[in-house]
Scaffold this active site. Structure first.
Site, PDB file in Angstrom:
ATOM      1  N   GLU A  81       0.836  -1.208   0.000  1.00  0.00           N
ATOM      2  CA  GLU A  81       0.000   0.000   0.000  1.00  0.00           C
ATOM      3  C   GLU A  81       0.869   1.256   0.000  1.00  0.00           C
ATOM      4  OE1 GLU A  81      -2.885  -0.615  -0.782  1.00  0.00           O
ATOM      5  OE2 GLU A  81      -3.001  -2.712  -0.183  1.00  0.00           O
ATOM      6  N   TYR A  85      -1.761  -7.900 -11.037  1.00  0.00           N
ATOM      7  CA  TYR A  85      -0.800  -7.875  -9.940  1.00  0.00           C
ATOM      8  C   TYR A  85       0.381  -8.800 -10.235  1.00  0.00           C
ATOM      9  CZ  TYR A  85      -4.514  -5.837  -7.007  1.00  0.00           C
ATOM     10  OH  TYR A  85      -5.482  -5.032  -6.492  1.00  0.00           O
TER      11      TYR A  85
HETATM   12 ZN   LIG Z   1      -2.415  -2.536  -4.924  1.00  0.00          ZN
END
Ligand SMILES: [Zn+2]
Length: 590
Positions: A285, A372
């Site tokens: 994050e 991702y």
């Molecule tokens: Zn992310």
């Protein structure tokens, strides 16, 4: 910049929103958010302005002292309603009063029993991908950025926080009013606030934790190293431009692991595990402060630019904080997950491209690991082809060149060719981005910790159950990667053995538990079901539950268990989580 965005009605060539002054009044009884927004544009607009909305009740739109004409003139099940301001005559500022619907996708209203403390309600927003339009009319595309000021009015003793700078608090007519400012321009999906019984504890000069009083101590211990992570990230990617990096610990119903809201990451409380085992997620994050929040995907079709770059950046921070072997082990586990996802989606599925064909699709419904993990593997290949030092220089230059801007996959490719000529061809980068699947060998990742997992697996395949002594030093990541390699199934008694071996009854590691429950269902290890239900009732992260529900409906013995489990706990979960699991059940005819 005007990028045609298939998920927005807005047309930035008409004029671009540059600043909004908000007054937000959450009504916990009616479960609606009342919003006054004073909107400023980059230039005087003449004629029409299109804005995105979804189920908003608009009371009035005014410019100076006169009402502006508006209508909802188009509607789409994914995009919502197009708000058409018409007859504009050099208008550069206007104000809108609106009320959200009770089912606004960006809001989750939690009852006290859904919080850690159990005494106060909790409200939070989650605007990614296309839900800011359920809160206020806006150009709800990641290609438009604006700054803002905001006041949030709450009933005492509730506190509000925002992904913005806190300017102070005052009492006005018995209501608590918190003031905020966001001086750095953000796309609408990064607008975020929360209201609850919250306290703060600093863990470093620029880092701190907001949480309910019941969890603050544990969370402050879990994330005590955040300042180190911030410094490691700055060394890699350049100065941190958002001033503070705080973390808000979310109640269990939060459907994601984390949300990279600028200055204030929203983090799933399930990651307060008591062992700092889930703190890689903070690295992720935090990395978004550069990749995603600073350099932003122009549309959700370019989502891999946000998530692939960030997952790669996360591994680089983890290498410094946890060591290369631990970071590469996680990458090896992700490569394994990616290959299983390819199998599930089919080798030619367009959803395995990095640039996703999302026109006519809801980005939230198309969410997967591909941007991702395939993105991570691409960035690793680019690094290998360029050499680490050159690639690090490229990354810094990339962030510097595009900071506070939104870019497409094509713009990335152009910049890559400009700064690292030839590297794209060596890696065959266009194939990665525009074609399905994965080039041969791209998922091969080694790590000493991974090799140890493989050697225990080999012995097990030869009939040798590992002893407690053999796996005594294993991390929870090693345990999870090992269990993942045993998929699709092992004998039920072996599954139960691994449950005892890794003391899974005691772990709070949600990713590990999820992997175990998936294997348990596939292996018909029936005793695990009540524990899975307990896990499902108390942890909101959708990604933990999705593979288990998929297994439940696919295995004949457990097929009929899935629907009752969802129905018993539906009320505890975010609508996104419920909708996603519902899709799995409906597709399976359950
Ligand atoms: Zn992310």
């Amino acid at each position: 910049m005007s990028t045609p965005d298939p998920h927005s009605f807005s047309d930035p060539t008409q004029g671009v929103i540059t600043h909004i002054r908000f007054r937000l009044r959450p009504d916990f009884t009616a479960r609606v958010l009342r919003v006054q927004a004073h909107v400023r544009l980059d230039r005087p607009v003449t004629g029409s302005l299109f804005l995105d909305t979804r189920h908003l009740q608009i009371a009035q739109i005014r410019h100076a002292d006169s009402d502006l004409a508006w209508s909802y003139d188009r509607e789409d099940p994914i995009l919502g309603q197009r708000l058409h301001l018409s007859g504009l005559d050099g208008v550069q500022e206007f104000s809108v009063e609106s009320t959200s619907s009770q089912t606004a996708a960006a809001l989750q209203w939690l009852e006290p029993d859904q919080t850690a403390g159990g005494r106060h309600p909790f409200l939070y927003s989650q605007c990614q991908s296309c839900s800011a339009r359920t809160l206020f009319p806006c150009q709800d595309t990641p290609s438009v950025r604006f700054t803002y000021e905001a006041e949030i009015e709450t009933p005492p003793p509730l506190t509000s926080v925002m992904a913005a700078e806190g300017l102070g608090v005052s009492l006005q007519g018995g209501r608590v009013v918190h003031r905020f400012a966001m001086p750095q321009p953000i796309p609408s999906y990064l607008f975020a606030f929360a209201v609850g019984n919250l306290v703060f504890e600093a863990v470093g000069p620029r880092t701190g934790i907001y949480a309910e009083p019941e969890t603050i101590q544990a969370a402050a211990w879990e994330f005590a190293e955040n300042e180190d992570r911030l410094r490691a990230a700055e060394a890699l990617f350049g100065p941190y431009l958002w001033d503070r990096y705080d973390v808000l610990i979310m109640p269990p119903a939060f459907p994601y692991g984390g949300m990279e809201n600028p200055r204030l990451t929203f983090l799933n409380g399930a990651y307060v595990q008591g062992d700092r085992g889930g703190t890689w997620l903070v690295a992720h994050e935090l990395a978004h402060a550069w990749t995603g929040n600073l350099v932003t995907n122009a549309t959700w079709e370019d989502f891999w630019l946000n998530e692939g770059a960030t997952t790669y950046a996360e591994t680089r921070i983890s290498e410094i904080v946890e060591g290369v072997a631990a970071s590469d082990l996680r990458t090896a586990g992700r490569a394994q997950t990616l290959l299983r996802d390819f199998d599930r989606l089919g080798p030619q599925s367009p959803m395995t491209r990095l640039r996703l064909p999302l026109a006519g699709k809801d980005p939230d419904e198309s969410y997967s690991n591909i941007p991702y993990f395939k993105g991570l593997l691409l960035f690793r290949q680019l690094e290998r082809a360029a050499g680490r030092e050159r690639f690090d220089g490229f990354l810094k230059a990339y962030i510097e060149a595009f900071r506070f801007r939104s870019i497409t996959s094509e713009a990335f490719l152009e910049f890559l060719e400009d700064r690292l000529p030839g590297v794209g061809q060596v890696v065959d980068v266009r194939r990665w981005i525009y074609e399905p699947g994965l080039p041969e060998g791209a998922a091969d990742v080694t790590s000493s910790l991974f090799d140890d997992v493989l050697s225990v697996e080999e012995a097990y395949r030869r009939g040798e159950l590992p002893s407690a002594q053999r796996v005594a030093g294993w991390t929870t990541t090693q345990q999870g990667v090992f269990l993942g390699r045993l998929l699709p199934a092992v004998p039920a008694s072996d599954c139960a053995y691994f449950d005892r071996l890794f003391r899974l009854q005691e772990t709070k590691d949600g990713a590990l538990l999820s992997r175990f429950y998936e294997l348990a269902v596939r292996s018909a290890n029936r005793e695990a079901i009540p524990r899975f239900e307990q896990f499902f009732s108390s942890v909101g992260r959708y990604q933990f539950h999705e593979p288990v529900f998929r297994a439940l409906v696919q295995e004949p013995w457990s097929r009929e268990l899935a629907r009752p489990i969802l129905e018993r706990w539906r009320h505890r979960h975010h609508p996104h989580t419920v909708a996603a699991i519902e899709r799995i059940l409906v597709e399976a005819g359950v």
